[in-house]
Design a protein around this motif. Structure first.
Motif, PDB file in Angstrom:
ATOM      1  N   LEU A  18      -3.493   3.716   0.211  1.00  0.00           N
ATOM      2  CA  LEU A  18      -3.966   4.032   1.558  1.00  0.00           C
ATOM      3  C   LEU A  18      -4.139   5.550   1.581  1.00  0.00           C
ATOM      4  CD1 LEU A  18      -4.351   2.441   4.379  1.00  0.00           C
ATOM      5  CD2 LEU A  18      -2.560   4.014   5.083  1.00  0.00           C
ATOM      6  N   SER A  19      -5.300   5.979   1.095  1.00  0.00           N
ATOM      7  CA  SER A  19      -5.477   7.412   0.801  1.00  0.00           C
ATOM      8  C   SER A  19      -5.488   8.282   2.042  1.00  0.00           C
ATOM      9  CB  SER A  19      -6.751   7.610  -0.011  1.00  0.00           C
ATOM     10  OG  SER A  19      -7.853   7.026   0.649  1.00  0.00           O
ATOM     11  N   GLY A  20      -5.876   7.735   3.187  1.00  0.00           N
ATOM     12  CA  GLY A  20      -5.876   8.585   4.379  1.00  0.00           C
ATOM     13  C   GLY A  20      -6.095   7.793   5.653  1.00  0.00           C
ATOM     14  N   HIS A  21      -5.710   8.400   6.791  1.00  0.00           N
ATOM     15  CA  HIS A  21      -5.964   7.742   8.078  1.00  0.00           C
ATOM     16  C   HIS A  21      -7.321   8.194   8.624  1.00  0.00           C
ATOM     17  CE1 HIS A  21      -5.159  11.412  10.290  1.00  0.00           C
ATOM     18  NE2 HIS A  21      -3.925  11.490   9.824  1.00  0.00           N
ATOM     19  N   GLY A  45      -3.203  14.278   6.563  1.00  0.00           N
ATOM     20  CA  GLY A  45      -3.564  12.875   6.764  1.00  0.00           C
ATOM     21  C   GLY A  45      -4.128  12.174   5.553  1.00  0.00           C
ATOM     22  N   SER A  46      -3.969  12.757   4.366  1.00  0.00           N
ATOM     23  CA  SER A  46      -4.457  12.110   3.151  1.00  0.00           C
ATOM     24  C   SER A  46      -3.646  12.579   1.949  1.00  0.00           C
ATOM     25  CB  SER A  46      -5.930  12.442   2.918  1.00  0.00           C
ATOM     26  OG  SER A  46      -6.057  13.734   2.343  1.00  0.00           O
ATOM     27  N   TYR A  74       0.840  -1.205   0.000  1.00  0.00           N
ATOM     28  CA  TYR A  74       0.000   0.000   0.000  1.00  0.00           C
ATOM     29  C   TYR A  74       0.864   1.240   0.000  1.00  0.00           C
ATOM     30  CZ  TYR A  74       0.636  -0.128   5.141  1.00  0.00           C
ATOM     31  OH  TYR A  74       1.146  -0.175   6.407  1.00  0.00           O
ATOM     32  N   LYS A  75       0.393   2.224  -0.738  1.00  0.00           N
ATOM     33  CA  LYS A  75       1.077   3.515  -0.792  1.00  0.00           C
ATOM     34  C   LYS A  75       0.493   4.336   0.345  1.00  0.00           C
ATOM     35  CE  LYS A  75       3.711   6.502  -3.116  1.00  0.00           C
ATOM     36  NZ  LYS A  75       5.147   6.548  -2.766  1.00  0.00           N
ATOM     37  N   ASN A  76       1.353   4.725   1.297  1.00  0.00           N
ATOM     38  CA  ASN A  76       0.842   5.357   2.511  1.00  0.00           C
ATOM     39  C   ASN A  76       0.744   6.879   2.392  1.00  0.00           C
ATOM     40  OD1 ASN A  76       0.080   6.101   5.027  1.00  0.00           O
ATOM     41  ND2 ASN A  76       1.804   5.176   6.098  1.00  0.00           N
ATOM     42  N   GLU A  77      -0.370   7.324   1.830  1.00  0.00           N
ATOM     43  CA  GLU A  77      -0.616   8.772   1.685  1.00  0.00           C
ATOM     44  C   GLU A  77      -1.104   9.402   2.984  1.00  0.00           C
ATOM     45  OE1 GLU A  77      -0.071  10.834  -1.155  1.00  0.00           O
ATOM     46  OE2 GLU A  77       1.172   9.081  -1.565  1.00  0.00           O
ATOM     47  N   SER A  78      -1.325   8.588   4.010  1.00  0.00           N
ATOM     48  CA  SER A  78      -1.815   9.139   5.285  1.00  0.00           C
ATOM     49  C   SER A  78      -0.734   9.897   6.042  1.00  0.00           C
ATOM     50  CB  SER A  78      -2.361   8.013   6.176  1.00  0.00           C
ATOM     51  OG  SER A  78      -1.318   7.302   6.813  1.00  0.00           O
TER      52      SER A  78
END
Lengths: 449, 449
Positions: free
Chosen positions: B410-413, B109-110, B100-104
């Motif tokens: 992983l677009s956001g937390h 946070g996104s 997953y690409k962690n954009e969070s």
């Protein structure tokens, strides 16, 4: 072009924790039994901690191997970035190089999982099925809940009432990771019920919550207790922070820091960053200014006594030699819940007593102001606890000489603390400064050893 | 030993955005003027967007240079980690490699700041002093507020009422970065007042909030409008995500992904990850399964029409050819507020229409279940929007062949979405599936072009 983020590869995660105990100027005094006041043996701690952690608590080995299973989990978020705060430097127009170690990138949002994972691992190794603990702001409770889920242990958290009410999201985070959580004082333990009988509106304190978690532990075969700060083995586990930071500064050819800063409640995030740098200072090789920052509303290091005292309010824990405001001191409900503790890690206390570390206290409104400047430049909204370190870093940067290196620990983000920003932004925050007479009154509870 | 986090250095941040428009099988149809239904010229968009963004909206250049000033700010959090989900893989006992690409990890946070920073930069270049926008879940509003603060512009956010009430912390985050925020429908605009007069209890929608932000913009000389998704230039700015991911997979010698997944509301986080991978698919060099995941409660791609429609509810925006549920469709108040949009990015729509991309819809309770599994293994508590992508990745992983590579964004937390986890954990979440008759009724609003 200067990089903002100084990264380390996973293979460069430290393999060993650094134990500062053998390097201290003054040897640590032993913890004493709460009833007999005699030095404690490992067997006295065995009902509440696994033997491996008791051994770490007392070891004089300068280095302790990190188990592979712990390393593998730390790699979920470690090594953490060391960040050059270029935008903050620009806003301050400072000559200093400001760095922060970004511990907020962990799943729980703070440095706390560094020790939670290690502690749960050793408990699991010794067959423990359930862990009880207390939490102030909720950072520790969520870290332990996360670690327990990874190792498939049950987790029971007693959360200081004022934070339980102020921070409903922390509670939900703990629950999302499978932990069970109750406000402290609770009706679960005898001690909690006794406090509630006396003070039905009690907002709680870390000292009370610790008493509840220990009572829970000693009453059950399957359960051990876990503490997120104060103790030597907790400081030990946090040293990955400073060990990484040393490698990161080296990797870009930066000089040794002139100023090293962390906020202190129990002392663990400060210890984690500072201790590995103190190794050289204690040997006289370097001489950085090392600052432990606490809230004016809970001025343990700046106004407390250096005496043997209990870690909890009920007097169930061992007596340790530390700075203390008296074990029944209940600080006002400031928003940096993680800094509302009457005591301080014995090792941090030792270093302050020996003037290796300088202590400083700030008001929360000043810290929130600095926190917002940090958020509006570096992006990250810090935890109220962390804002104390940021405020000190900004104060230091204001009169820094060209190229002075300041490093602080960004111990956690404030995503679950936004109600406190709400209070600050709407001018509802109060500052508290304890009159010395009230502190003297509280200090009367410190036992005569 | 397999690394969990695949990192890139700041110097390896992509220098150019990838524009998929010239590579599409079917050329994009032009946007039409809302009144005349004639193709739009740049001058029609000039009142609401700066010229540089209008040029990007229409360009057929395959690559667009990223300005240095934008790169410098992106480096606050970029390149983001690509993470091998080793703990999730273990829990699923899957043969797949899940990444997953962690954009969070961005300040907001996104993934949203990727375009917010670029958009504010171009506005600043053209002398704009203030930007108005709408926000659904609050991710976009906080990203724009953050970007405006960095470039010293004012920011006015109209936040969909249901999210404004459900997510007070998002509001505080926007305020902490200096943005001004009002619930939509608001009493500030004529359109907002008209909606409230008709439906005083309106929970709002992105379509309504867009209408308000545009009305605010056209009424003021100093103000331009900014959109966080849907438009071509927004998709363009997000392609840093996929461009980085390609380099990251290469750096560890991993093969091209077999499955590429993103959740879709307006389409931008999906586009950001997927478009750079689609470059080769559109040329017939690779053939990954590419999945856009939407909520069953707002099934734009899976049950909507591919027609010209308005982007907003009032019919003030240009008409664009896209999948739509009708511009006055008001989806139920599901917790993935960022996916409650009647339309879809024209480019994403084009790719689904041409069967390059597959669309899929899930119920929110299934997604929350997968989100918790993800949190309890990989640590990160995802945004409810993101949970749709996670659920699809888990479904794909369940019947994957040995070594199959699945990548999702992983677009956001979900740190500001914990009230939705509360609802899920306490069994208060409902699933909604629209009966086709109700969708057909809503689709009657689609204008006949």
């Amino acid at each position: 072009m200067i990089d903002r983020k100084i990264l380390l590869a996973e293979k460069d995660l430290p393999q060993r924790w650094y134990n500062i105990a053998p390097d201290l100027k003054t040897p640590l005094s032993p913890p004493l039994h709460p009833a007999t006041h005699k030095p404690l043996g490992p067997e006295d701690l065995a009902p509440i901690f696994p033997m491996a952690l008791i051994a770490q608590e007392m070891t004089m080995d300068p280095w302790v191997e990190i188990p592979n299973e712990v390393m593998e989990i730390l790699k979920i978020w470690r090594p953490t970035p060391l960040v050059r705060a270029l935008s903050l430097e620009k806003a301050l127009n400072t000559k200093a190089h400001i760095y922060y170690k970004n511990e907020s990138v962990s799943p729980a949002g703070s440095h706390k999982p560094n020790t939670a994972v290690a502690q749960v691992y050793y408990n699991k190794q010794e067959g423990v099925k359930r862990i009880a603990t207390e939490t102030g702001a909720g950072q520790w409770g969520s870290a332990l809940s996360f670690a327990c889920k990874l190792f498939d242990l049950e987790c029971q958290v007693y959360m200081v009432r004022v934070s339980f009410d102020q921070k409903p999201y922390r509670k939900l985070l703990i629950q999302s990771w499978g932990g069970k959580i109750d406000p402290s004082p609770s009706t679960i333990t005898k001690y909690g019920r006794a406090v509630l009988a006396k003070t039905p509106q009690s907002t709680g304190s870390l000292g009370i919550a610790i008493s509840e978690a220990i009572e829970d532990t000693v009453g059950r075969e399957d359960t051990k207790y876990s503490l997120g700060s104060v103790l030597n083995h907790v400081m030990l586990h946090q040293t990955v922070i400073g060990l990484e930071a040393i490698e990161q500064l080296k990797s870009i050819g930066e000089k040794n820091p002139d100023v090293i800063i962390g906020c202190v409640g129990g002392g663990s995030n400060f210890a984690g960053l500072a201790f590995p740098f103190l190794k050289d200072k204690l040997k006289g090789k370097t001489n950085p200014k090392v600052i432990a920052v606490e809230p004016m509303a809970c001025p343990t290091l700046t106004k407390g006594l250096f005496e043997y005292d209990f870690g909890d309010t009920a007097g169930m824990t061992p007596l340790v030699l530390m700075y203390t405001l008296g074990h029944d001191f209940i600080p006002p409900g400031i928003h940096a819940g993680g800094l509302r503790y009457h005591g301080m890690a014995p090792i941090v206390s030792n270093l302050v007593k020996d003037k290796v570390v300088e202590a400083r206290a700030y008001h929360q409104t000043d810290c929130f102001k600095s926190a917002l400047l940090f958020a509006q430049t570096e992006g990250i909204l810090p935890a109220p606890e962390t804002s104390h370190a940021i405020h000190a870093a900004i104060e230091e940067a204001k009169h820094a000489k060209e190229g002075q290196v300041i490093i602080f620990n960004l111990s956690g983000h404030g995503h679950f603390d936004l109600s406190s920003y709400d209070a600050y932004l709407s001018n509802k925050l109060e500052d508290y400064e304890y009159p010395m007479e009230k502190i003297k009154e509280a200090l009367k509870a410190v036992p005569k050893i």
